[in-house]
Design an enzyme around this catalytic site. Structure first.
Site, PDB file in Angstrom:
ATOM      1  N   CYS A 112       0.824  -1.201   0.000  1.00 43.10           N
ATOM      2  CA  CYS A 112       0.000   0.000   0.000  1.00 43.10           C
ATOM      3  C   CYS A 112       0.867   1.265   0.000  1.00 43.10           C
ATOM      4  O   CYS A 112       1.601   1.515  -0.944  1.00 43.10           O
ATOM      5  CB  CYS A 112      -0.970  -0.052   1.172  1.00 43.10           C
ATOM      6  N   HIS A 113       0.817   2.090   1.052  1.00 45.73           N
ATOM      7  CA  HIS A 113       1.641   3.296   1.162  1.00 45.73           C
ATOM      8  C   HIS A 113       3.026   3.003   1.748  1.00 45.73           C
ATOM      9  O   HIS A 113       3.870   3.888   1.791  1.00 45.73           O
ATOM     10  CB  HIS A 113       0.953   4.338   2.063  1.00 45.73           C
TER      11      HIS A 113
END
Length: 189
Positions: A112-113
């Site tokens: 994800c991030h």
């Protein structure tokens, strides 16, 4: 419980605001495969998750980043979330910790991030990766070869997009840890 990981230690580097499933699912997969998942963070006590934009569960920190060394672990996991990678990416000790795993050719997994920290650690240039759509341009600008796939493995570097990809991410994470060091897992020059 499987013994695939046979007591190997895996650092999970996170701070407040990590995405709940992106820490707990890999932790459970590591432990189910016989490994030890060690939560490493900037501060002692507990760190708190987000479940998307809602408050999530907390987890106890096992080791302060100041007291952690890549040499103590067989692999590294960097979960995503909006706030945890953002807090870690400005910390020199977090960037150095990440670079040490690459220097030691050990598996690194991020979802994800989470790759935001890898960008700031300057370890993504030339690597095939994926991430949540919001940071793919950042990865490209840092020199990564970005693809849209549930999981991407590049010589010990495992990346995924979102919590929907966790089954694929966790399976590849365990597989890469089982394989051990990867000769091509090194910082870009």
């Amino acid at each position: 419980m499987s013994s695939q990981l046979n007591g190997k230690s895996v650092a999970i580097l996170a701070a407040n605001g990590f995405e709940e499933a992106e820490l707990f699912s890999p932790k459970e997969a590591i432990e189910a495969a016989g490994g030890n998942a060690i939560i490493v963070s900037l501060e002692s006590g507990e760190i708190e998750a987000n479940r998307h934009r809602e408050k999530g569960r907390s987890i106890r920190v096992d080791r302060l980043l100041d007291d952690a060394s890549a040499g103590d672990f067989d692999a590294l996991v960097v979960p995503g979330g909006l706030f945890s990678p953002d807090a870690l990416r400005v910390e020199d000790k977090a960037k150095s910790f990440v670079r040490d795993f690459f220097d030691q050719k050990k598996p690194v997994a991020s979802i994800c991030h989470g790759p935001q920290l890898l960008i700031d650690a300057d370890v993504v240039s030339g690597r095939k990766m994926t991430a949540i759509e919001n940071i793919r341009t950042d990865l490209k600008n840092a020199g990564a070869n970005v693809v849209d796939s549930s999981v991407v493995v590049d010589e010990g570097l495992v990346t995924s997009r979102t919590p929907d990809d966790l089954p694929d991410f966790c399976a590849k994470l365990v597989e890469e840890i089982c394989e051990g060091q990867h000769a091509a897992q090194a910082q870009s020059v």
